[in-house]
Design an enzyme around this catalytic site. Sequence first.
Site, PDB file in Angstrom:
ATOM      1  NE  ARG A 201      -6.378  -0.038  -0.357  1.00 27.38           N
ATOM      2  CZ  ARG A 201      -5.802   0.105   0.817  1.00 27.38           C
ATOM      3  NH1 ARG A 201      -4.778  -0.644   1.141  1.00 27.38           N
ATOM      4  NH2 ARG A 201      -6.252   0.984   1.676  1.00 27.38           N
ATOM      5  CD  GLU A 203      -2.497  -1.096  -6.014  1.00 28.45           C
ATOM      6  OE1 GLU A 203      -3.188  -1.179  -5.001  1.00 28.45           O
ATOM      7  OE2 GLU A 203      -2.284  -0.043  -6.628  1.00 28.45           O
ATOM      8  NE  ARG A 209       2.942  -9.433   2.210  1.00 25.38           N
ATOM      9  CZ  ARG A 209       3.573 -10.255   1.372  1.00 25.38           C
ATOM     10  NH1 ARG A 209       3.384 -11.545   1.423  1.00 25.38           N
ATOM     11  NH2 ARG A 209       4.405  -9.780   0.484  1.00 25.38           N
ATOM     12  CB  SER A 347       0.494   2.523   7.743  1.00 25.97           C
ATOM     13  OG  SER A 347      -0.536   2.777   6.833  1.00 25.97           O
TER      14      SER A 347
END
Length: 421
Positions: A201, A203, A209, A347
Site C-alpha cells: 500500500r 499510503e 500500526r 475486516s
Amino acid sequence: MSAQSVKLSGWVNSIRAVGGIVFLEVIDGGSLDIYTVVVKKSRNPEVWQRASKIKTGSAITIRGTIPEVQVSKRGLEVHATNLEVLAEPIDLLPLDPAGTTPALLDTIIEHRYVALRMAKQRAIFRIRAIVASAAREYLESNGFLEVHTPKICGAGAEGGATLFQLDYFGRRAFLSQSPQLYKQMLMCGISRVYELTPYFRAEPHSTIRHLNESWGIDVEMGFIDSVEEIMGILEGLIAHVFARVKEVASRELDALGVKLSEPRRPFKHLDYSEALEILKSLGFEIDWGQDLGSTEEKAIGEFMLKEGYDAYFIVNYPWDAKPFYIMRKGKLSAAFDLDYKGLELASGGQREHRYNELVENIRIKGLNPDDFSFYLKAFKYGMPPHGGFGLGLDRLVMVITQSQNIREVVLFPRDRQRLLP
RNA sequence: GCCCCGGUCGUAUAGUCUGGUCUAGUAUGCCGGCCUGUCGAGCCGGAGAACCCGGGUUCGAAUCCCGGCCGGGGCGCCA
C-alpha cells in the site's frame, strides 16, 4: 554414567574470564537456549589459549562434553575439548547481543541480523512463525486450501487505496494491495481458500500500526448461510492461534515478559450503531455513516475492556463506508471488523455474489464496471454465496507479543522512509 | 501531508532551559593487566565523540535562531 559429548555451533554472546577459566556464553542458531562453555587452562591449555583470545560476537563451533554436575546458573554447561572460530567480527558490534545495554528500535532495524542474537528478538520472530503455522493448522483442519494469487496486478483492486505502480514490459501494472478480487474469483471453483500474503500500500502514513508492506491471512469461503459463519471461522482462528502460542511458546513469552491470556469467548458482537452510542456517551461527536478513526477505535477498545471484552466484532456497518463487493442490507452491510483492545485486526464480510447487484454496486461507488470485467466474469458461471476476511498478521503478532510498534515484529519493515535494508 | 519531541564516543545516555567552568561526564562494549567457578562477575589502567548537515547571532555555540535530512510519538490518509 559418563558425560555426554556434544557439538555446538553458534555465536559468542559474552565472555567472562576468571583466572585460568574462560566462560563463554554461547547461543545456537535460533532457539532460546543458552550454553555456558567452560574452558580450563589446567585441563585444556591449547583450547584455553584460543578461548581467552576470542571476541564477543564470533561464530564458533565447540566440541565437548556435558558434565553430570552442572555448576552454571545460566544455560547448559559444556566443557569444551575443541573450539573452532569460524568468523570473528571485524568491527565493534552495533548493539549488545546480551541485551545489557539497550538498543533503540532504529538501531535494531538497521542491524536486525545481529539483533536476532538477543533473546527478546528471537522470541518475537519465533512467535511470529508459530502464529503463521498455527493459522495454517487451523484453516487446513477446517478444509481451507492454501492458494497463491498474483502480486503483480493489471488493475487496481478496489479503487481508493494508493497503489505502487510499476512498469510491466511497457504496460502499467500494480503491486497487489490485497488478494480480495482473486480469492473471490476462486469461489467459483473452490469452496474454501486461504492465503498468507503481503499487502502493498502506497499510503504515506506514519503510525505504529501501518507499514507499506504488511502481511495478512486472507480467507474466503463459499456456500455460506450468513456472515455469522465467517465470523465463527475468524473467532476460531484467533482462539486457536492464541492457544497454540500459549502452549508451545511459553519460553518465548517469558523472555518477552508477556503473560498471554486467551481472548474471552464468544467475542462480543457490537453493532455499529451501538458503538456510536458508546462514543456519544464518551463525548465524541460522530454522525451515523462515518467511519471510525483511530482515536474512536481506541476509546471503544477501552470501553469494551472495562466490560470484560478484549476481542470484539463491530457489525452492521453502513454500506456507504464499505467497498463495493460487500453485500448490501438496505443502508447497512454484511461487513464486520474484528478489534482487539482498540486495534483493528481484521475486516471482512459477506460478499455480493449476484452478478447484476454487483455491477450495480460498482456503479454506485462511482467505479466503472468495465475496469472489473476480469473479475465480474467469474460471477457469471454459478458463483455461490460467499464471504471472508483479511486478518493482519503483523498486527496479530504485535498484539500477542505486546509490541508497541509494528516495526518490532517485522524483520525488515517497509515504511515511508525505510527501503533498506 | 500536519502537529509535538528529539539527533552527543560502537551502543545507551548526561549536559542544552539559565552560551564561557565541556581540552564534553557516565554506563556498557572495546584494548591491556590481575584473578581457577564467573554467571548484569570484580578490581586496575587505556583508547574512543571537535556534539546530524548547512547557514546565522555572538568576543565566545553541543547549548540560541533559520533551513534541510534523519529518528520517536500523535493525527490525517488507510482494499
